[in-house]
Design a protein around this motif. Structure first.
Motif, PDB file in Angstrom:
ATOM      1  N   SER A 175      -9.782   6.507  -3.192  1.00  0.00           N
ATOM      2  CA  SER A 175     -10.285   5.237  -3.713  1.00  0.00           C
ATOM      3  C   SER A 175      -9.103   4.464  -4.262  1.00  0.00           C
ATOM      4  CB  SER A 175     -11.308   5.498  -4.812  1.00  0.00           C
ATOM      5  OG  SER A 175     -11.657   4.274  -5.413  1.00  0.00           O
ATOM      6  N   TYR A 176      -9.045   3.183  -3.945  1.00  0.00           N
ATOM      7  CA  TYR A 176      -7.941   2.363  -4.457  1.00  0.00           C
ATOM      8  C   TYR A 176      -8.255   1.814  -5.835  1.00  0.00           C
ATOM      9  CZ  TYR A 176      -5.541   2.245   0.041  1.00  0.00           C
ATOM     10  OH  TYR A 176      -4.870   2.579   1.166  1.00  0.00           O
ATOM     11  N   ASP A 177      -9.537   1.488  -6.057  1.00  0.00           N
ATOM     12  CA  ASP A 177      -9.875   0.756  -7.273  1.00  0.00           C
ATOM     13  C   ASP A 177     -10.765   1.548  -8.226  1.00  0.00           C
ATOM     14  OD1 ASP A 177     -12.073   0.840  -5.712  1.00  0.00           O
ATOM     15  OD2 ASP A 177     -12.242  -1.310  -5.377  1.00  0.00           O
ATOM     16  N   LEU A 217     -15.136   4.280  -2.528  1.00  0.00           N
ATOM     17  CA  LEU A 217     -14.429   5.316  -1.786  1.00  0.00           C
ATOM     18  C   LEU A 217     -14.088   4.773  -0.407  1.00  0.00           C
ATOM     19  CD1 LEU A 217     -16.191   8.693  -2.557  1.00  0.00           C
ATOM     20  CD2 LEU A 217     -13.863   8.028  -3.108  1.00  0.00           C
ATOM     21  N   VAL A 218     -12.814   4.659  -0.144  1.00  0.00           N
ATOM     22  CA  VAL A 218     -12.373   4.161   1.157  1.00  0.00           C
ATOM     23  C   VAL A 218     -12.397   5.295   2.175  1.00  0.00           C
ATOM     24  CG1 VAL A 218     -10.386   3.243   2.363  1.00  0.00           C
ATOM     25  CG2 VAL A 218     -11.011   2.319   0.144  1.00  0.00           C
ATOM     26  N   VAL A 219     -12.095   6.500   1.714  1.00  0.00           N
ATOM     27  CA  VAL A 219     -12.228   7.701   2.543  1.00  0.00           C
ATOM     28  C   VAL A 219     -13.177   8.647   1.804  1.00  0.00           C
ATOM     29  CG1 VAL A 219     -11.026   9.692   3.501  1.00  0.00           C
ATOM     30  CG2 VAL A 219      -9.927   7.463   3.520  1.00  0.00           C
ATOM     31  N   GLY A 256     -11.540   3.437  15.097  1.00  0.00           N
ATOM     32  CA  GLY A 256     -12.596   2.902  14.243  1.00  0.00           C
ATOM     33  C   GLY A 256     -12.412   1.425  14.019  1.00  0.00           C
ATOM     34  N   PRO A 257     -13.440   0.766  13.550  1.00  0.00           N
ATOM     35  CA  PRO A 257     -13.336  -0.676  13.315  1.00  0.00           C
ATOM     36  C   PRO A 257     -12.389  -0.979  12.169  1.00  0.00           C
ATOM     37  CG  PRO A 257     -15.445   0.143  12.559  1.00  0.00           C
ATOM     38  CD  PRO A 257     -14.777   1.275  13.251  1.00  0.00           C
ATOM     39  N   SER A 258     -12.041  -2.225  12.017  1.00  0.00           N
ATOM     40  CA  SER A 258     -11.123  -2.657  10.980  1.00  0.00           C
ATOM     41  C   SER A 258     -11.686  -2.317   9.602  1.00  0.00           C
ATOM     42  CB  SER A 258     -10.910  -4.162  11.105  1.00  0.00           C
ATOM     43  OG  SER A 258      -9.845  -4.539  10.300  1.00  0.00           O
ATOM     44  N   GLY A 259     -10.835  -1.768   8.750  1.00  0.00           N
ATOM     45  CA  GLY A 259     -11.266  -1.465   7.392  1.00  0.00           C
ATOM     46  C   GLY A 259     -11.975  -0.139   7.243  1.00  0.00           C
ATOM     47  N   SER A 260     -11.943   0.692   8.293  1.00  0.00           N
ATOM     48  CA  SER A 260     -12.695   1.941   8.207  1.00  0.00           C
ATOM     49  C   SER A 260     -11.888   3.060   7.556  1.00  0.00           C
ATOM     50  CB  SER A 260     -13.160   2.360   9.602  1.00  0.00           C
ATOM     51  OG  SER A 260     -12.061   2.443  10.469  1.00  0.00           O
ATOM     52  N   GLY A 261     -10.627   2.799   7.209  1.00  0.00           N
ATOM     53  CA  GLY A 261      -9.864   3.783   6.455  1.00  0.00           C
ATOM     54  C   GLY A 261      -8.857   4.573   7.269  1.00  0.00           C
ATOM     55  N   LYS A 262      -8.563   4.128   8.481  1.00  0.00           N
ATOM     56  CA  LYS A 262      -7.639   4.871   9.338  1.00  0.00           C
ATOM     57  C   LYS A 262      -6.224   4.846   8.775  1.00  0.00           C
ATOM     58  CE  LYS A 262      -8.335   2.018  12.725  1.00  0.00           C
ATOM     59  NZ  LYS A 262      -9.244   0.988  12.220  1.00  0.00           N
ATOM     60  N   THR A 263      -5.743   3.630   8.470  1.00  0.00           N
ATOM     61  CA  THR A 263      -4.389   3.509   7.932  1.00  0.00           C
ATOM     62  C   THR A 263      -4.271   4.284   6.621  1.00  0.00           C
ATOM     63  OG1 THR A 263      -4.120   1.364   8.963  1.00  0.00           O
ATOM     64  CG2 THR A 263      -2.659   1.864   7.144  1.00  0.00           C
ATOM     65  N   THR A 264      -5.313   4.223   5.816  1.00  0.00           N
ATOM     66  CA  THR A 264      -5.294   4.944   4.549  1.00  0.00           C
ATOM     67  C   THR A 264      -5.069   6.435   4.781  1.00  0.00           C
ATOM     68  OG1 THR A 264      -6.811   3.293   3.685  1.00  0.00           O
ATOM     69  CG2 THR A 264      -6.599   5.326   2.443  1.00  0.00           C
ATOM     70  N   CYS A 265      -5.769   7.012   5.749  1.00  0.00           N
ATOM     71  CA  CYS A 265      -5.579   8.434   6.055  1.00  0.00           C
ATOM     72  C   CYS A 265      -4.138   8.711   6.468  1.00  0.00           C
ATOM     73  CB  CYS A 265      -6.514   8.860   7.183  1.00  0.00           C
ATOM     74  SG  CYS A 265      -8.224   8.926   6.677  1.00  0.00           S
ATOM     75  N   ASP A 297       0.738   4.084  13.807  1.00  0.00           N
ATOM     76  CA  ASP A 297      -0.314   3.196  13.341  1.00  0.00           C
ATOM     77  C   ASP A 297      -0.385   1.967  14.237  1.00  0.00           C
ATOM     78  OD1 ASP A 297      -2.246   1.890  11.980  1.00  0.00           O
ATOM     79  OD2 ASP A 297      -1.158   1.721  10.089  1.00  0.00           O
ATOM     80  N   GLU A 298      -1.323   1.958  15.125  1.00  0.00           N
ATOM     81  CA  GLU A 298      -1.517   0.851  16.070  1.00  0.00           C
ATOM     82  C   GLU A 298      -0.185   0.347  16.626  1.00  0.00           C
ATOM     83  OE1 GLU A 298      -4.407  -2.084  15.156  1.00  0.00           O
ATOM     84  OE2 GLU A 298      -5.228  -0.902  13.509  1.00  0.00           O
ATOM     85  N   PRO A 299       0.579   1.232  17.237  1.00  0.00           N
ATOM     86  CA  PRO A 299       1.917   0.816  17.657  1.00  0.00           C
ATOM     87  C   PRO A 299       1.894  -0.188  18.800  1.00  0.00           C
ATOM     88  CG  PRO A 299       1.444   2.994  18.496  1.00  0.00           C
ATOM     89  CD  PRO A 299       0.300   2.624  17.616  1.00  0.00           C
TER      90      PRO A 299
HETATM   91  N1  LIG Z   1      -3.525  -1.070  -1.084  1.00  0.00           N
HETATM   92  C1  LIG Z   1      -4.853  -1.239  -1.095  1.00  0.00           C
HETATM   93  N2  LIG Z   1      -5.487  -1.567  -2.236  1.00  0.00           N
HETATM   94  C2  LIG Z   1      -6.826  -1.722  -2.265  1.00  0.00           C
HETATM   95  N3  LIG Z   1      -7.624  -1.584  -1.206  1.00  0.00           N
HETATM   96  C3  LIG Z   1      -7.051  -1.258  -0.038  1.00  0.00           C
HETATM   97  C4  LIG Z   1      -5.649  -1.066   0.084  1.00  0.00           C
HETATM   98  N4  LIG Z   1      -5.359  -0.767   1.358  1.00  0.00           N
HETATM   99  C5  LIG Z   1      -6.537  -0.757   2.014  1.00  0.00           C
HETATM  100  N5  LIG Z   1      -7.566  -1.034   1.175  1.00  0.00           N
HETATM  101  C6  LIG Z   1      -8.979  -1.091   1.528  1.00  0.00           C
HETATM  102  O1  LIG Z   1      -9.315   0.146   2.085  1.00  0.00           O
HETATM  103  C7  LIG Z   1     -10.157  -0.008   3.203  1.00  0.00           C
HETATM  104  C8  LIG Z   1      -9.575   0.729   4.393  1.00  0.00           C
HETATM  105  O2  LIG Z   1      -8.354   0.146   4.718  1.00  0.00           O
HETATM  106  P1  LIG Z   1      -7.447   0.673   5.901  1.00  0.00           P
HETATM  107  O3  LIG Z   1      -6.189  -0.092   5.863  1.00  0.00           O
HETATM  108  O4  LIG Z   1      -7.348   2.143   5.817  1.00  0.00           O
HETATM  109  O5  LIG Z   1      -8.305   0.260   7.162  1.00  0.00           O
HETATM  110  P2  LIG Z   1      -7.978   0.471   8.683  1.00  0.00           P
HETATM  111  O6  LIG Z   1      -9.002   1.395   9.220  1.00  0.00           O
HETATM  112  O7  LIG Z   1      -6.576   0.870   8.883  1.00  0.00           O
HETATM  113  O8  LIG Z   1      -8.232  -0.985   9.274  1.00  0.00           O
HETATM  114  P3  LIG Z   1      -7.418  -1.800  10.392  1.00  0.00           P
HETATM  115  O9  LIG Z   1      -7.931  -1.352  11.696  1.00  0.00           O
HETATM  116  O10 LIG Z   1      -7.825  -3.205  10.115  1.00  0.00           O
HETATM  117  O11 LIG Z   1      -6.000  -1.540  10.191  1.00  0.00           O
HETATM  118  C9  LIG Z   1     -10.320  -1.487   3.418  1.00  0.00           C
HETATM  119  O12 LIG Z   1     -11.579  -1.883   2.934  1.00  0.00           O
HETATM  120  C10 LIG Z   1      -9.226  -2.109   2.597  1.00  0.00           C
HETATM  121  O13 LIG Z   1      -9.677  -3.322   2.060  1.00  0.00           O
END
Ligand SMILES: Nc1ncnc2c1ncn2[C@@H]1O[C@H](COP(=O)(O)OP(=O)(O)OP(=O)(O)O)[C@@H](O)[C@H]1O
Ligand SMILES: [Mg+2]
Lengths: 363, 416
Positions: A19-21, A25-27, A44-53, A166-168
């Motif tokens: 969780s960022y905030d 829970l983002v993941v 996964g779609p945008s914002g689904s948490g892939k980059t976070t993982c 990451d989405e290279p």
């Molecule tokens: N540094 C951050 N601080 C707060 N919230 C964040 C931060 N980075 C990402 N998030 C939130 O976490 C969620 C997942 O973000 P993430 O970047 O993992 O998505 P993603 O699956 O990689 O999307 P995309 O395909 O658009 O890259 C999003 O709702 C985003 O708003």
């Protein structure tokens, strides 16, 4: 491949939450075991948490809860530069003030390799992506595809066992993207490194991966090989997300031997494979791939009325949008073959599909 | 491929190059039209005044035009031989004329710059010049013995030059002699080079301190969310909203012997009550106050550059095995150099011409060259010399710009 256990996973996400905030829970409870040498894609779609993982794995974000293990060792407290994980960033992140050669020798320098060693390794890595001639250029003097290759070479030059991407290919045009997909896959086969790849392009995920983890809203919806994912989606989200798909709404009447009898409403009954539907009386989503639908009634299959709404000519086949059981976006692909019946807009006909091709999923 | 030797032609047969030039001409005229009002304003309000002022640094026709006869007879002499009766005759005629049209004061002031004490000699003699009779040499020396002295005539000869390197020479601690040669000033009278060097030194220290203090702030601003960074940016800009004078005065309250800082030092035992630090009315005061005042000019360009450096560069460096320090040194810092260049140039150039702050808090050894320029503009009214000092400063700044361009490259600078 789909039976990798927690014990022999090379990369293990063990009940990971992020969780960022502190509110969202983002993941959510991620459990993912990645085998050595595997090519695993997070889709996964945008914002689904892939980059976070990916960032948690690389060490740029910390997991709020749970453990991440690399080669059996927890890495939560190891700083990024000691993890030895190669990484390709979405915008390549090639250092603009260094030449291609300097970019590649950077990771070797910080590892304290000697000059001659470095030179040999840089040439070898550039040779791998056929970019040796560009060694003295600056990144700004390269095309998008060339930069991508350099980024790839740079992530591999110090011979990491794990490479994150990451989405290279996000910024490349279609043709170049397909070419690079092939090259990345080829390199993976040759070097045997473990690759964790992030994309939201499903065709990219299907063509390159050993396994695909479909993310939605911080949860893995399905983790399976590309063919399983396409042919045996486990829930409505995956069926919808991967490939083209026709969905129908219905209510389960009965389930017997893995076959569900479904009431489509207005008295239409049909049979479907009970994959992920509830018990009798619950709502379900029925999923049929467009290419598995036939025009006209067939003896061994259920047939329903269909009204032709739109015909789109695509050369080798014709996309036919129809109204079927209240769904106006029901798509059927009709092969453009000599014997095929020609449909007209407004015409009413019958469509049919085998019960094995119709999957009853969660509503 | 078309043959290179055959010029390409447009559809109507005119050469393509000419056609292109025609097409470009229109858009160029348009662009020119857009900048024209500002250009006119700048020329009238900035460039012409500056050039005409700087011009005075090398051009001083006052003596020559007011004392034409004397100027004429002084021309052939080498300023070493005894003045002749012919010279005295011309001088007396000029004194009579300048007394009549009340310009003798200007003449006296001019010669006084070359020879201290000349003013009263000129004004008093002019009063009696009308009654003098030939031989003029005797009668004028009779009025004042000083007229027999050679250095008076040398001073007049030096003053009679219309185009003179004298002021520039003085600005660099040299002296123009009557025979046109230039020599170093006596050691005790050399102050301007020292002042120029001190100005450079203070500007350099201020530039470095703003860099050291501003770099981390700019970095922090660039990493925060837009909302927070905007808020902090307002704090950075806050000093701009209070008058320079008020801020400088506030520093006086802070830094003086009985001021806040010294009270704190005493409180924490860093010094005793008897020997408080002198933080103001000296170079330290100038340095502290100027660093504070010029800090935003360093932070803003740094911030605008750092904001454009994607965090993925540093992350990439770390993922390749670089420690935080290495990633900063090898990857982040080189990319922030354009901001450092812009900020440093901005602060340095502002600092080199600063005068209110040094005037208020600088005391004796905190004065800078601009304070001297100001002094000669407003107090001693020696505009020619002020212009010469300005010219020297301008040339130095240009030279530093040139060095900067050679070393870092002007196109490597980013202001926003
Ligand atoms: N540094 C951050 N601080 C707060 N919230 C964040 C931060 N980075 C990402 N998030 C939130 O976490 C969620 C997942 O973000 P993430 O970047 O993992 O998505 P993603 O699956 O990689 O999307 P995309 O395909 O658009 O890259 C999003 O709702 C985003 O708003
Ligand atoms: Mg992402």
């Amino acid at each position: 491949m789909s039976t990798i256990s927690k014990e022999d996973g090379f990369v293990v996400f063990d009940h990971v939450q992020k969780s960022y905030d502190g509110e969202v829970l983002v993941v959510k409870d991620l459990n993912l075991y990645i085998g050595k040498g595997e090519f695993l894609t997070m889709l996964g779609p945008s914002g689904s948490g892939k980059t976070t993982c990916l960032m948690m794995l690389a060490g740029f974000e910390t997991a709020t809860y749970g453990d991440i293990l690399l080669d059996g060792k927890p890495i939560n407290h190891i700083p990024p530069h000691k993890r030895g994980i190669g990484m390709v960033f979405q915008n390549y992140a090639l250092f603009p003030h260094m030449t291609v050669g300097e970019n590649l020798s950077f990771p070797l320098e910080v590892r304290g390799q000697s000059k001659s060693e470095r030179e040999a390794n840089v040439i070898r890595a550039l040779d791998m992506v056929q970019m040796v001639d560009f060694i003295n250029r600056r990144p700004a003097q390269l095309s998008g595809g060339q930069q991508q290759r350099i980024a790839l070479a740079r992530s591999l030059v110090f011979e990491p066992e794990l490479v994150l991407m990451d989405e290279p290919l996000g910024a490349l045009d279609k043709q170049l993207r397909e070419h690079m997909q092939y090259e990345i896959k080829h390199l993976h086969d040759r070097l045997g490194v473990t690759v964790v790849y992030v994309t939201h392009d499903q065709s990219e995920a299907l063509t390159m991966s050993d396994r695909v983890a479909v993310f939605e809203d911080g949860v893995i919806q399905q983790l399976a090989s590309p063919s399983d994912l396409y042919e045996r989606p486990e829930n409505a989200f995956v069926a919808q997300f991967i490939g083209e798909n026709n969905t129908l709404k219905g209510t389960v009447k009965s389930v017997k031997d893995g076959v569900a009898t479904v009431d489509y409403g207005s008295g239409h009954l049909g049979e479907a494979m009970a994959i992920n539907c509830g018990e009798a009386g619950t709502a379900a989503t029925l999923s049929v791939r467009p290419e598995r639908v036939d025009i006209g009634a067939k003896s061994n299959a259920q047939a329903v009325d269909a009204k032709v709404l739109e015909l789109i000519y695509l050369g080798d086949h014709i996309r036919c949008r129809m109204s079927v059981l209240g769904n106006d976006d029901f798509v059927v692909k009709v092969a453009n073959a000599s014997g095929q019946k020609h449909l007209k807009v407004g015409e009413t006909t019958k469509v049919s599909w085998a019960k094995e091709d119709c999957r009853a999923l969660d509503a | 491929m078309s043959d290179i030797s055959v010029p390409l032609v447009a559809a109507d047969g005119t050469p393509l190059r000419k056609k292109l030039a025609q097409a470009m001409f229109k858009s160029r005229m348009r662009a020119f039209g857009l900048v024209l009002p500002l250009l006119a304003f700048i020329i009238v309000a900035f460039i012409i005044p500056i050039i005409s002022l700087l011009w005075q640094g090398v051009h001083d026709p006052r003596f020559a035009s007011l004392m034409p006869r004397t100027t004429e007879v002084l021309k052939p002499g080498d300023g070493k031989s005894e003045p002749t009766e012919k010279m005295f005759k011309a001088l007396v005629a000029d004194l009579v004329a300048t007394k009549k049209d009340r310009t003798i004061g200007q003449v006296a002031t001019r010669v006084n710059r070359e020879l201290a004490g000349a003013r009263s000699l000129f004004t008093s003699s002019a009063r009696k010049a009308k009654k003098l009779e030939a031989p003029f040499k005797q009668s004028l020396i009779g009025v004042n013995k000083k007229w027999a002295r050679l250095d008076v005539w040398q001073g007049m000869k030096t003053s009679s030059r219309v185009f003179t390197p004298g002021y520039l020479a003085k600005a660099l601690d040299f002296k123009l002699l009557a025979d046109g040669s230039i020599v170093r000033e006596d050691k005790s009278r050399r102050i301007y080079v020292m002042l120029l060097l001190r100005t450079m030194k203070i500007s350099l220290i201020v530039t470095l301190s703003t860099l050291v203090l501003g770099y981390p702030i700019a970095y922090l601003l660039s990493t925060l969310s837009v909302r927070t960074s905007n808020l902090l940016l307002i704090l950075v800009l806050l000093p701009f909203w209070t008058s320079l004078l008020v801020r400088t005065t506030a520093w006086i309250a802070m830094l003086q012997a009985q001021g806040v800082m010294n009270d704190l030092f005493v409180l924490f035992g860093l010094t005793s009550d008897g020997e408080r630090f002198s933080l103001i009315y000296n170079q330290t005061g100038t340095l502290i106050a100027m660093t504070h005042i010029l800090l935003p000019f360093m932070i803003l360009p740094l911030y605008s550059v750092m904001k454009t450096i994607p965090p993925s560069y540093v992350r990439a460096a770390k993922s390749m095995g670089a420690t935080n320090a290495t990633a900063f040194r090898r990857v982040y810092f080189p990319q922030s150099i354009p901001g450092i260049g812009a900020g440093a140039i901005l602060v340095f150039i502002l600092a080199i011409g600063y005068y209110i702050t040094p005037a208020l808090v600088g005391g004796q050894d905190g004065q800078m060259i601009s304070n001297l320029i100001d002094f000669h503009m407003r107090k001693s009214l020696n505009w020619n010399f002020a212009a010469a000092l300005g010219l020297v400063l301008l040339v130095i700044v240009m030279f530093l710009f040139w060095i900067y361009d050679r070393v870092i490259g002007i196109d490597n600078m980013k202001l926003g």
